[in-house]
Design a protein around this motif. Structure first.
Motif, PDB file in Angstrom:
ATOM      1  N   PHE A   1       0.863  -1.173   0.080  1.00 25.79           N
ATOM      2  CA  PHE A   1      -0.161   0.124  -0.101  1.00 25.79           C
ATOM      3  C   PHE A   1       1.045   1.149  -0.009  1.00 25.79           C
ATOM      4  O   PHE A   1       0.475   2.208  -0.683  1.00 25.79           O
TER       5      PHE A   1
ATOM      6  N   THR B   1       0.745   3.997  -3.034  1.00 27.99           N
ATOM      7  CA  THR B   1       0.261   5.349  -2.610  1.00 27.99           C
ATOM      8  C   THR B   1       1.666   6.330  -2.804  1.00 27.99           C
ATOM      9  O   THR B   1       1.400   7.665  -2.561  1.00 27.99           O
TER      10      THR B   1
ATOM     11  N   SER C   1      -6.392   8.085  -5.183  1.00 30.56           N
ATOM     12  CA  SER C   1      -7.208   6.977  -4.576  1.00 30.56           C
ATOM     13  C   SER C   1      -7.504   7.403  -3.248  1.00 30.56           C
ATOM     14  O   SER C   1      -6.669   8.330  -2.670  1.00 30.56           O
TER      15      SER C   1
ATOM     16  N   TYR D   1      -8.134   6.650   0.953  1.00 35.00           N
ATOM     17  CA  TYR D   1      -7.546   5.711   1.724  1.00 35.00           C
ATOM     18  C   TYR D   1      -7.972   5.633   3.221  1.00 35.00           C
ATOM     19  O   TYR D   1      -8.251   6.711   3.673  1.00 35.00           O
TER      20      TYR D   1
ATOM     21  N   LEU E   1      -8.530   2.200  -0.956  1.00 37.97           N
ATOM     22  CA  LEU E   1      -7.692   1.478  -0.392  1.00 37.97           C
ATOM     23  C   LEU E   1      -7.993   1.375   1.012  1.00 37.97           C
ATOM     24  O   LEU E   1      -7.854   2.298   1.915  1.00 37.97           O
TER      25      LEU E   1
ATOM     26  N   ASP F   1      -6.814  -0.285   4.515  1.00 36.84           N
ATOM     27  CA  ASP F   1      -5.702  -1.081   5.238  1.00 36.84           C
ATOM     28  C   ASP F   1      -6.382  -1.504   6.700  1.00 36.84           C
ATOM     29  O   ASP F   1      -6.178  -0.991   7.530  1.00 36.84           O
TER      30      ASP F   1
END
Lengths: 245, 245
Positions: free
Chosen positions: B44, B48, B72, B74, B151, B153
């Motif tokens: 990731f 990024t 994107s 996040y 994204l 996480d």
């Protein structure tokens, strides 16, 4: 009243009571060590003598705080934004504190004269260091995860400073400011000792030469009250500004 | 939507991943499942642009880009809400930074607060609400990004099991209602099986894809489905094999 406050008040009372008792039992004359009651009496009764000098010192201290803020805040931000600037400035920062203020005071009086300017600068030199160091550490202490989030949101340095770094560093800034204001009077008074025509430091030198030790202590009492008031005010300001803690 | 080809990253002699590739279809939900420390978060960070890649290419919507950067949205396992802002101000951060019309952004944020069950809490501070509500607010902020690729996480890993279960269905909203393409890191196999269209089971370092699983069926899937239990045991076996190695 809170238990902690009670303990503090009790400790102060016990120290003053012991001081008063020792002076009376040993019959120590006022020109050597006046009793606390005598000091308070002089501080109140001779207020018309003390207050104009206290006002001068207060103005010097407040101007010193203002000047130190005007230097410390941009300096911390510059050092935070550019680590090379920190490397270049850090030795001068440390040197400014390593040199005793007594050594610098006569020079400042020669350069800036016997007026208020030299005292304001003396106070500022003492105050700006804790503010600068604390603010810089606060800015540097911002969590990496938040920095990444702002980066991914496309925030520039000044946007990140305004929205993230500055609020993050505020508790550190106030910690530095508290230390700064509590020692602020030292710079102004030393400046007045070296060369002045008014101010509590000037009054202390004059009174000391005439063995009016009670007036010296009364001036110290006013200085302490000044420092304490500033400290309390900054604490109040901190609570008003940092409302999320 | 997103194509990653032959991506490599080393930290000194340590190969985190070598020639790693993946492809995300538009409006798809892909989960990355792998042993702890295998390099999922580094992937990731490389995607990024927080960490530089050694080699390989990243293409977004057919166009090669150095990294995803600000293209994107996040969402981190920590909610990363700023304690000095209200929930509404936190949600508005992406649009504030992008300089979007404040009135329109507030309208959009209000609608999202309502949709995610946070209506009435707009003026609360993060410290005044529960962890689940904070993560929902982080989801609102993620949706305010206006970016097609999201994204995630380990977005729910810091929550308790009951709160996590209630928020998993909200993650599906990202795909179903807001038409996002999602790449999610998770260590929870059941979560991946419940939500993802495609699961990439990853090996330890250097990270590679051990298997690619498409559970199929209607989402959210039920945990007691014998087919899912079978897939879960298979994935567990794969990962345990990795741990033994």
């Amino acid at each position: 009243m809170k238990r902690a406050t009670l303990i503090t008040l009790l400790a102060i009372f016990l120290v003053l009571a012991a001081w008063e008792t020792i002076c009376r039992v040993l019959s120590i004359p006022d020109f050597i060590l006046p009793t606390p009651l005598r000091i308070v009496t002089v501080a109140v009764v001779q207020a018309d003598l003390l207050l104009p000098h206290a006002a001068v010192t207060a103005v010097e201290v407040l101007a010193g705080i203002l000047m130190s803020l005007m230097v410390a805040v941009p300096l911390s931000i510059a050092m935070f934004a550019h680590p090379a600037a920190e490397n270049a400035i850090a030795p001068f920062l440390v040197a400014s504190q390593a040199v005793p203020v007594f050594a610098v005071a006569p020079l400042l009086v020669i350069w800036l004269g016997y007026g208020m300017a030299s005292k304001v600068l003396m106070a500022a030199v003492i105050i700006f260091f804790p503010i600068t160091v604390n603010l810089l550490e606060g800015l540097k202490g911002c969590d990496q995860e938040f920095r990444v989030l702002f980066r991914l949101m496309g925030a520039g340095f000044w946007q990140t400073l305004r929205l993230l770094y500055w609020p993050w560093a505020l508790p550190h800034f106030f910690a530095g400011l508290k230390v700064g204001v509590s020692v602020a009077t030292i710079g102004a008074v030393i400046g007045e000792w070296v060369g002045a025509q008014q101010g509590l430091g000037y009054l202390m030198i004059q009174a000391n030469a005439r063995l009016k030790v009670d007036v010296v202590f009364a001036a110290i009492l006013w200085l302490s009250a000044m420092g304490l008031s500033l400290w309390v005010f900054v604490g109040f300001l901190e609570k008003r500004v940092i409302t999320w803690k | 939507m997103l194509t990653v080809s032959n991506l490599s990253k080393h930290f000194g002699d340590l190969a985190v991943f070598e020639n790693f590739s993946l492809h995300l279809a538009p409006n798809g939900f892909t989960a990355l499942v792998g042993p702890s420390g295998c390099g999922k978060s580094t992937l990731f960070n490389v995607l990024t642009g927080v960490v530089a890649k050694d080699s390989g290419s990243v293409s977004l919507q057919g166009r090669e880009v150095p990294h995803l950067g600000t293209t994107s949205a996040y969402m981190h396992q920590k909610d990363l809400l700023l304690p000095w802002f209200t929930l509404m101000d936190n949600a508005l951060l992406p649009s504030k930074i992008a300089g979007e019309n404040p009135a329109q952004s507030i309208l959009k944020a209000r609608a999202l607060f309502k949709r995610l069950g946070l209506e009435g809490f707009e003026d609360y501070r993060p410290g005044e609400i529960s962890g689940g509500m904070r993560q929902r607010c982080a989801l609102v902020r993620t949706l305010m990004f206006e970016r097609e690729l999201v994204l995630l996480d380990e977005p729910l890993s810091a929550l308790d099991a009951i709160t996590r279960a209630s928020l998993q269905s909200l993650l599906l909203l990202l795909q179903v209602e807001f038409k996002k393409t999602i790449l999610m890191i998770t260590h929870d196999i059941e979560e991946a099986l419940m939500l993802a269209d495609e699961i990439l089971v990853l090996s330890g370092r250097p990270m590679r894809v051990l298997d690619q699983i498409c559970p199929g069926g209607t989402k959210p899937r039920r945990f007691d489905d014998p087919r899912l239990i079978e897939i879960k045991l298979y994935v567990l076996n794969l990962l345990q094999g990795e741990l033994v190695q």
